[in-house]
Design a protein around this motif. Structure first.
Motif, PDB file in Angstrom:
ATOM      1  N   TYR A  74       0.921  -1.401  -0.074  1.00 52.37           N
ATOM      2  CA  TYR A  74       0.070  -0.174   0.036  1.00 52.37           C
ATOM      3  C   TYR A  74       0.743   1.447  -0.067  1.00 52.37           C
ATOM      4  CZ  TYR A  74      -2.342   3.676   2.583  1.00 52.37           C
ATOM      5  OH  TYR A  74      -3.073   4.959   2.789  1.00 52.37           O
ATOM      6  N   SER A  75       1.754   1.305   0.870  1.00 54.28           N
ATOM      7  CA  SER A  75       2.669   2.435   0.958  1.00 54.28           C
ATOM      8  C   SER A  75       3.438   2.961  -0.328  1.00 54.28           C
ATOM      9  CB  SER A  75       3.636   2.313   2.151  1.00 54.28           C
ATOM     10  OG  SER A  75       4.490   1.218   2.157  1.00 54.28           O
ATOM     11  N   VAL A  76       3.883   1.756  -1.046  1.00 54.99           N
ATOM     12  CA  VAL A  76       4.509   1.966  -2.195  1.00 54.99           C
ATOM     13  C   VAL A  76       3.646   2.399  -3.271  1.00 54.99           C
ATOM     14  CG1 VAL A  76       5.682   0.570  -4.237  1.00 54.99           C
ATOM     15  CG2 VAL A  76       6.182   0.027  -1.707  1.00 54.99           C
ATOM     16  N   LEU A  77       2.633   2.018  -3.433  1.00 60.92           N
ATOM     17  CA  LEU A  77       1.492   2.427  -4.476  1.00 60.92           C
ATOM     18  C   LEU A  77       0.832   3.694  -4.043  1.00 60.92           C
ATOM     19  CD1 LEU A  77      -0.444  -1.224  -5.216  1.00 60.92           C
ATOM     20  CD2 LEU A  77       1.292   0.310  -6.635  1.00 60.92           C
ATOM     21  N   LEU A  78       0.894   4.148  -2.751  1.00 57.18           N
ATOM     22  CA  LEU A  78       0.306   5.398  -2.328  1.00 57.18           C
ATOM     23  C   LEU A  78       1.371   6.578  -3.035  1.00 57.18           C
ATOM     24  CD1 LEU A  78      -1.695   6.652  -0.758  1.00 57.18           C
ATOM     25  CD2 LEU A  78      -0.293   6.697   1.093  1.00 57.18           C
ATOM     26  N   ARG A  79       2.650   6.258  -2.823  1.00 55.96           N
ATOM     27  CA  ARG A  79       3.630   7.400  -3.043  1.00 55.96           C
ATOM     28  C   ARG A  79       3.225   8.219  -4.560  1.00 55.96           C
ATOM     29  NH1 ARG A  79       8.732   3.864  -2.461  1.00 55.96           N
ATOM     30  NH2 ARG A  79       7.998   3.400  -0.580  1.00 55.96           N
ATOM     31  N   PRO A  80       3.024   7.789  -5.489  1.00 61.27           N
ATOM     32  CA  PRO A  80       2.938   8.783  -6.414  1.00 61.27           C
ATOM     33  C   PRO A  80       1.696   9.378  -6.465  1.00 61.27           C
ATOM     34  CG  PRO A  80       2.647   6.329  -7.343  1.00 61.27           C
ATOM     35  CD  PRO A  80       3.193   6.302  -5.800  1.00 61.27           C
ATOM     36  N   PHE A  81       0.648   9.018  -5.680  1.00 66.88           N
ATOM     37  CA  PHE A  81      -0.670   9.802  -5.783  1.00 66.88           C
ATOM     38  C   PHE A  81      -0.831  10.806  -5.108  1.00 66.88           C
ATOM     39  CE2 PHE A  81      -1.515   5.144  -7.026  1.00 66.88           C
ATOM     40  CZ  PHE A  81      -2.110   5.601  -8.445  1.00 66.88           C
ATOM     41  N   GLY A  83      -3.847  14.409  -4.090  1.00 69.53           N
ATOM     42  CA  GLY A  83      -5.256  14.800  -4.148  1.00 69.53           C
ATOM     43  C   GLY A  83      -6.191  13.504  -4.002  1.00 69.53           C
ATOM     44  N   ALA A  84      -7.325  13.740  -4.609  1.00 70.57           N
ATOM     45  CA  ALA A  84      -8.280  12.824  -4.527  1.00 70.57           C
ATOM     46  C   ALA A  84      -8.133  11.191  -4.731  1.00 70.57           C
ATOM     47  CB  ALA A  84      -9.409  13.046  -5.788  1.00 70.57           C
ATOM     48  N   GLU A  85      -7.123  10.894  -5.688  1.00 76.29           N
ATOM     49  CA  GLU A  85      -6.660   9.650  -5.670  1.00 76.29           C
ATOM     50  C   GLU A  85      -5.962   8.984  -4.665  1.00 76.29           C
ATOM     51  OE1 GLU A  85      -4.070  10.625  -8.788  1.00 76.29           O
ATOM     52  OE2 GLU A  85      -5.142   9.830 -10.456  1.00 76.29           O
ATOM     53  N   ARG A  86      -5.214   9.867  -4.241  1.00 73.51           N
ATOM     54  CA  ARG A  86      -4.604   9.446  -2.936  1.00 73.51           C
ATOM     55  C   ARG A  86      -5.387   9.152  -1.473  1.00 73.51           C
ATOM     56  NH1 ARG A  86       0.822  10.058  -1.150  1.00 73.51           N
ATOM     57  NH2 ARG A  86       1.053  10.153   0.995  1.00 73.51           N
ATOM     58  N   GLN A  87      -6.380  10.173  -1.531  1.00 67.68           N
ATOM     59  CA  GLN A  87      -7.508   9.994  -0.345  1.00 67.68           C
ATOM     60  C   GLN A  87      -8.274   8.691  -0.798  1.00 67.68           C
ATOM     61  OE1 GLN A  87      -9.955  13.358   0.148  1.00 67.68           O
ATOM     62  NE2 GLN A  87      -7.869  14.856   0.511  1.00 67.68           N
ATOM     63  N   VAL A  88      -8.411   8.279  -1.695  1.00 67.77           N
ATOM     64  CA  VAL A  88      -9.095   7.230  -2.096  1.00 67.77           C
ATOM     65  C   VAL A  88      -8.420   5.921  -1.498  1.00 67.77           C
ATOM     66  CG1 VAL A  88     -10.151   5.421  -3.815  1.00 67.77           C
ATOM     67  CG2 VAL A  88     -10.554   7.913  -4.021  1.00 67.77           C
ATOM     68  N   LEU A  89      -7.222   5.946  -1.847  1.00 66.31           N
ATOM     69  CA  LEU A  89      -6.359   4.815  -1.322  1.00 66.31           C
ATOM     70  C   LEU A  89      -6.093   4.754   0.419  1.00 66.31           C
ATOM     71  CD1 LEU A  89      -3.455   4.481  -3.776  1.00 66.31           C
ATOM     72  CD2 LEU A  89      -5.808   3.073  -3.728  1.00 66.31           C
ATOM     73  N   GLN A  90      -6.103   6.152   0.762  1.00 62.11           N
ATOM     74  CA  GLN A  90      -6.004   6.355   2.294  1.00 62.11           C
ATOM     75  C   GLN A  90      -7.150   5.878   2.871  1.00 62.11           C
ATOM     76  OE1 GLN A  90      -4.563  10.450   2.194  1.00 62.11           O
ATOM     77  NE2 GLN A  90      -2.438   9.898   2.938  1.00 62.11           N
ATOM     78  N   TYR A  91      -8.458   6.165   2.523  1.00 59.62           N
ATOM     79  CA  TYR A  91      -9.605   5.956   3.257  1.00 59.62           C
ATOM     80  C   TYR A  91      -9.735   4.297   2.952  1.00 59.62           C
ATOM     81  CZ  TYR A  91     -14.086   6.690   5.047  1.00 59.62           C
ATOM     82  OH  TYR A  91     -15.372   6.651   5.618  1.00 59.62           O
ATOM     83  N   ALA A 183     -19.786   4.386   2.459  1.00 56.07           N
ATOM     84  CA  ALA A 183     -20.044   5.873   2.119  1.00 56.07           C
ATOM     85  C   ALA A 183     -19.371   6.910   2.019  1.00 56.07           C
ATOM     86  CB  ALA A 183     -21.372   6.412   3.120  1.00 56.07           C
ATOM     87  N   GLY A 184     -18.135   6.819   2.856  1.00 53.69           N
ATOM     88  CA  GLY A 184     -17.121   7.571   2.884  1.00 53.69           C
ATOM     89  C   GLY A 184     -16.169   7.460   1.701  1.00 53.69           C
ATOM     90  N   LEU A 185     -15.911   6.092   1.511  1.00 56.01           N
ATOM     91  CA  LEU A 185     -15.007   5.698   0.311  1.00 56.01           C
ATOM     92  C   LEU A 185     -15.789   6.057  -0.991  1.00 56.01           C
ATOM     93  CD1 LEU A 185     -12.533   4.206  -0.311  1.00 56.01           C
ATOM     94  CD2 LEU A 185     -13.919   1.898  -0.318  1.00 56.01           C
ATOM     95  N   LEU A 186     -17.210   5.974  -0.958  1.00 58.75           N
ATOM     96  CA  LEU A 186     -17.806   6.444  -2.392  1.00 58.75           C
ATOM     97  C   LEU A 186     -17.725   7.927  -2.610  1.00 58.75           C
ATOM     98  CD1 LEU A 186     -20.786   4.047  -2.316  1.00 58.75           C
ATOM     99  CD2 LEU A 186     -19.023   4.009  -4.103  1.00 58.75           C
ATOM    100  N   LYS A 187     -17.630   8.522  -1.511  1.00 59.79           N
ATOM    101  CA  LYS A 187     -17.789  10.187  -1.416  1.00 59.79           C
ATOM    102  C   LYS A 187     -16.293  10.552  -2.132  1.00 59.79           C
ATOM    103  CE  LYS A 187     -18.014  13.886   1.565  1.00 59.79           C
ATOM    104  NZ  LYS A 187     -17.749  14.041   2.949  1.00 59.79           N
ATOM    105  N   ARG A 188     -15.215   9.950  -1.635  1.00 58.98           N
ATOM    106  CA  ARG A 188     -13.813  10.118  -2.067  1.00 58.98           C
ATOM    107  C   ARG A 188     -13.688   9.828  -3.460  1.00 58.98           C
ATOM    108  NH1 ARG A 188     -14.400  10.211   2.964  1.00 58.98           N
ATOM    109  NH2 ARG A 188     -13.102  11.360   4.257  1.00 58.98           N
ATOM    110  N   ILE A 189     -14.243   8.424  -3.892  1.00 58.40           N
ATOM    111  CA  ILE A 189     -14.298   8.375  -5.309  1.00 58.40           C
ATOM    112  C   ILE A 189     -15.087   9.282  -6.122  1.00 58.40           C
ATOM    113  CG2 ILE A 189     -14.910   6.405  -7.030  1.00 58.40           C
ATOM    114  CD1 ILE A 189     -14.420   4.529  -4.899  1.00 58.40           C
ATOM    115  N   SER A 190     -16.112   9.778  -5.785  1.00 61.87           N
ATOM    116  CA  SER A 190     -16.748  10.643  -6.788  1.00 61.87           C
ATOM    117  C   SER A 190     -15.940  11.835  -6.919  1.00 61.87           C
ATOM    118  CB  SER A 190     -18.213  11.156  -6.045  1.00 61.87           C
ATOM    119  OG  SER A 190     -18.148  11.544  -4.760  1.00 61.87           O
ATOM    120  N   ALA A 191     -14.954  12.196  -5.824  1.00 58.15           N
ATOM    121  CA  ALA A 191     -14.100  13.655  -6.166  1.00 58.15           C
ATOM    122  C   ALA A 191     -12.854  13.270  -7.095  1.00 58.15           C
ATOM    123  CB  ALA A 191     -13.594  13.919  -4.716  1.00 58.15           C
TER     124      ALA A 191
END
Lengths: 350, 631
Positions: A74-81, A83-91, A183-191
């Motif tokens: 996860y931490s390897v994949l998170l690095r390049p993201f 904004g919203a993309e990063r928040q999806v993975l973090q959530y 619901a939180g995850l979908l909200k972040r995906i919609s961003a």
């Protein structure tokens, strides 16, 4: 523009390299065979398994190793993201935090010792900030709930208080936690950007569908909940089981009819299933199939990354179940069944 | 002054029973920092005091929670310092548990009253809103023959799903008032259907019913009075609970103070953690102590421990240097600079302690960039006036203020006015080029000094090749100085010179060979990286030197800003003139003062620290006994 293109290329290359770690079907099917030592050697756990730990400690150590492995990816994949993309993975990774919240609340409601509750908690990466120690040290469930009511878990605490004070069934608590999480995850995906959104929704929508269907079957046919309450406990915005489908399905009064009335994309996989356990095992396979499709075909880097993490988690969970079974010296047949794999005695649909 | 205190590794072997007592003595002395590395695991396989630590953590957690309700009046002061046994800790923990139960019940009661108050307020709002609706409220009260009405509130985000779920049961949801995160709704449906089903669903959705008083329709005034009365009762209950809690707090103050002392005296043993290992009745405590304190440590233990012990002290071994804690200079005047250094990192053991160098160069550069008698004195006076509120940073503020004052005299600048006082050195704007060359010279001197510190640090930890050929080592410094000498000679019209040229070429070749040799890669890759890195060394030194131009630039900027303020002031009448001068000076003082501080910090961190200190050292944190005289 160029930066975005480079990032996508980098992420996709990264995911493609990491995807080589995912277990092919044949490897998964072979897992129940062989000794514990063989399995340990195959997955780099030999040092851990060679330590003469008691079964419970060994399971904890293996689980910790699995989560560490997943959070490393996860931490390897998170690095390049960003904004919203990063928040999806973090959530997404916060799901482990919610496991712990469930364990803490259940443990305190059932007045378990702190050590017993601590045994059920996952060891999480430092990026997850749930104050476990502080929550564990609360003297009783009411104190725990008051602590949770002060933060982001207010809604969960409210539901838990109701479960505790009115002696309700705890499933409403689980449902609330899951509903809030998705619901939180979908909200972040919609961003996220439109090109990412589709792939991300496909992955998460599939998981929501499966969770909804399993809970629907349990609520309606095991717990005997009325249609209205069952519908209320469903997670909105699945992929195949949309709002209208759920409204229709909760009113179906028996198991076989419900399976028959499923949308075709689900019905194809579940036709002939006779009980919830079987449905669960078939859904596991369907989940793998659909998420793997996103991994291979989605044009979005973040959707591919999420798909990889979901598949990796499935693999690690399966490996953990098999190791647990082998530690307990369960027969291969039972291991296959526990791992949801074909070839077990109950298997008659593959 | 420039070197951290010399440290010794200390091994204390003693009887397990004496561990709590010994840890207390070590904490009282305040010179022993535990070494948690897992060593001697075979000879001493157990980690003692696990249960003790658990009890302590539990009691400490309860104590901290209790303090939220029963604050203690005075700071902790320990007099009768004695060993805390496990039984003492159990007793304290049990007592704290009882007190926390009372506090927890108070929290719960307060929460209940708050919920009740919220419910009454919601009802008041709902009734106020009903007054605007053209409906007969009696229709919403009690059970009707065919219809069931349930007025209430539900969390806002649950409404869409709840509405659809209710529809499945043949019910209808009407929203009539949105209030923060709650919505006032009326749920209506057939009387005979789904009684239990609806109740369970509404509970799950967090619906709370509003009890409409029967007389609402006929006597609304009476209902309003009745609700106000309910609120008053809740507030009275609240006050009574607060008073009861206060009385309880007063009754347990003394005992709570005693518990605080017990916990303070138990803490050192817990803080030792894995630095203690034991084998049956024999235990080992390992840690670090300043070399000059070892004898005092031995003597104190001899005097205070009842049973015999063995204390062995040795110098740190070369391979454990990264584990040795660094004791930074402890001095009230230098403390703020030490704090700023710690923001960057702690020097490794053996490296030069940069506190004095940092303090002097910071104050010098601040003064040079912000030289003004008036502004400097104001800063110094502000530092003195608010010294109590500056958390130890008063010497930093006063020092910078005085430095700015001194440079103000050198520049002849008073609140931006030049010429009121004759300059002792130079008015910056009279010769900007001279100012810039002074700044460059300062930068060169600073970088050379920093490089020498780096060479010393590398030699101390035995990295001889790095000291010679690594970044900011002897060869890099030779490269820098030969290039500067050559350029200076060119500017003076004497040509680059053979000596500087030979040194420059020699150092470039040496760096290329070293960097090429150091890399583990293919030949092509080695050549490319060696060339790029050598070039980077050269440009790095040059760009870092040019960075110091800002020291002169800000001294010029200070004067230029003052001129801008005066020009603006001169275009106004007397009142406007002086208002502009005062406000302009305040603007310069606050904004430029802040910018100069940041710029100096930047020069120190990036041009200075990054060259010679890795910042990954471990700070010496000795065991301390909270509330003791040494604390």
């Amino acid at each position: 523009m160029g930066g975005q293109f480079h990032k996508q290329t980098y992420v996709k290359t990264r995911v493609a390299i990491m995807a080589a770690r995912l277990m092919p079907e044949a490897v998964r099917d072979d897992l129940p065979q062989g000794s514990l030592e063989d399995t340990g050697r195959r997955f780099g756990l030999q040092d851990l398994l060679s330590e003469s730990l008691p079964a419970a400690s060994l399971n904890r150590a293996v689980e910790r190793a699995m989560i560490q492995s997943l959070t490393f990816d996860y931490s390897v994949l998170l690095r390049p993201f960003t904004g919203a993309e990063r928040q999806v993975l973090q959530y997404w990774i916060r799901k482990f935090e919610l496991f712990n919240i469930k364990a803490l609340i259940r443990g305190k409601i059932n007045a378990l010792e702190d050590a017993q509750i601590a045994d059920q908690l996952h060891e999480l990466p430092p990026s997850i900030t749930l104050p476990h120690e502080e929550l564990l040290r609360t003297d009783n469930v009411l104190e725990l709930l008051r602590r949770l009511e002060q933060g982001a878990y207010r809604e969960i605490a409210r539901q838990a208080r109701q479960v505790y004070e009115e002696r309700n069934e705890p499933f409403s608590l689980d449902a609330t936690i899951d509903r809030l999480y998705y619901a939180g995850l979908l909200k972040r995906i919609s961003a996220t950007e439109p090109q990412d959104r589709e792939g991300l929704r496909e992955v998460i929508g599939t998981l929501i569908d499966h969770q909804n269907l399993l809970w629907l079957l349990r609520y309606r046919f095991a717990y005997g909940l009325p249609a209205a309450e069952t519908f209320y406990l469903m997670i909105p915005r699945g992929q195949s089981l949309n709002h209208a489908a759920l409204l229709r399905l909760v009113e179906v009064s028996n198991f076989a009819d419900l399976i028959e009335q499923l949308p075709p994309s689900l019905h194809r996989w579940l036709e002939g299933a006779e009980n919830t356990t079987e449905v669960q095992r078939r859904l596991e396979r369907r989940g793998r199939d659909r998420v793997a499709r996103t991994l291979k075909q989605s044009p979005s880097g973040v959707a591919q990354a999420l798909a990889y993490l979901v598949l990796r988690e499935m693999d690690l969970r399966l490996l953990f179940v098999i190791i647990q079974g082998k530690v307990l010296e369960l027969p291969e047949e039972l291991l296959r069944y526990a791992g949801g794999q074909p070839g077990s005695a109950e298997e008659n649909w593959a | 002054m420039f070197k951290p205190l010399a440290m010794k590794h200390v091994r204390l072997q003693l009887l397990t029973d004496e561990l709590p007592h010994a840890s207390l003595v070590l904490a009282e002395l305040g010179v022993f920092s535990p070494d948690p590395r897992p060593k001697y695991t075979e000879e001493f396989p157990e980690i003692p005091g696990v249960r003790y630590a658990e009890l302590y953590q539990q009691a400490r957690s309860r104590f901290d929670k209790i303090l939220r309700h029963i604050p203690l009046d005075s700071p902790l002061k320990l007099h009768d310092i004695h060993e805390i046994r496990e039984e003492d800790l159990i007793q304290a923990n049990q007592w704290l548990r009882q007190v926390w139960r009372r506090c927890s019940a108070h929290e719960e009661e307060t929460r209940r009253l708050r919920e009740q108050e919220r419910a009454v307020r919601q009802l008041q709002n709902a009734l106020a809103n009903f007054a605007h609706l053209d409906i007969d409220l009696s229709l919403l009260q009690g059970d009707k023959h065919f219809l069931k009405f349930l007025p209430g509130t539900a969390p806002r985000h649950n409404i869409p799903q709840l509405r659809d779920a209710l529809a499945l049961a043949g019910f209808f949801l009407f929203e009539f008032l949105v209030e923060e995160d709650h919505v006032h709704v009326i749920v209506a449906g057939p009387q005979e259907e789904g009684r239990g089903e609806i109740r369970s669903l509404l509970d799950t959705a967090g619906f709370s019913a509003l009890e409409l008083p029967p007389e609402l329709n006929d006597e609304p005034e009476r209902v309003r009075d009745e609700l106000a009365g309910r609120l008053a009762k809740i507030r009275a209950a609240w006050d009574a609970e607060a008073q009861s809690m206060a009385a309880f707090g007063a009754s347990v103050q003394a005992q709570l103070e005693a518990s605080r002392r017990t916990l303070a005296m138990a803490e050192p043993f817990v803080q030792l953690e894995t630095a203690i290992r034991s084998s049956g009745s024999l235990s080992l405590i390992r840690g670090w102590a300043p070399a000059r304190e070892v004898e005092r440590l031995r003597e104190t233990l001899k005097r205070r421990l009842d049973q015999p012990f063995v204390l062995l002290a040795r110098d740190p071994e070369p391979n454990e240097r990264s584990e040795v804690p660094t004791a930074l200079l402890r001095n009230r005047l230098l403390a703020p600079f030490a704090t700023l250094i710690k923001q960057y990192g702690v020097p490794r053991y053996g490296e030069i302690d940069p506190t004095v160098l940092f303090g002097i160069s910071f104050i010098f550069m601040f003064g040079m960039m912000f030289g003004d008698i008036g502004h400097g004195l104001l800063i110094a006076l502000a530092g003195w006036h608010w010294r109590g509120k500056l958390y130890g940073f008063a010497p930093f503020v006063i020092g910078n203020g005085l430095s700015a004052t001194l440079f103000g005299f050198l520049y002849g600048s008073l609140f931006g006015y030049e010429g009121v006082i004759h300059h002792l050195w130079i008015a910056p704007l009279s010769d900007p080029l001279y100012m810039l060359s002074v700044a460059l010279a300062w930068g060169v001197g600073f970088l050379v000094l920093i490089s020498l510190v780096n060479i010393h640090n590398k030699l101390v930890i035995g990295l001889y090749t790095d000291a010679l050929l690594g970044a900011n080592g002897v060869v890099s410094l030779t490269l820098y100085l030969s290039l500067l000498t050559g350029l200076y000679r060119v500017l003076e019209g004497q040509g680059f010179g053979i000596g500087p040229a030979l040194l420059l070429i020699g150092s470039i070749v040496a760096l290329l060979i070293y960097k090429g040799w150091e890399l583990k890669a293919s030949m092509g890759e080695r050549i490319v990286i060696a060339v790029v890195e050598t070039f980077e060394t050269l440009t790095g030194y040059l760009s870092n030197t040019l960075s110091f131009l800002r020291v002169a630039a800000f001294s010029l900027n200070h004067v230029a800003l003052a001129i801008a303020v005066f020009t603006l002031a001169e275009s106004m009448g007397t009142v406007g003139h002086w208002t502009t001068v005062v406000l302009g000076n305040l603007f310069i003082l606050v904004l430029e003062g802040a910018i100069v501080t940041i710029q100096v910090l930047r020069l120190e961190y990036y041009e200075g620290f990054s060259r010679f200190f890795s910042g990954d050292g471990k700070e010496f944190r000795p065991l301390r006994l909270a509330g003791s005289e040494a604390d």
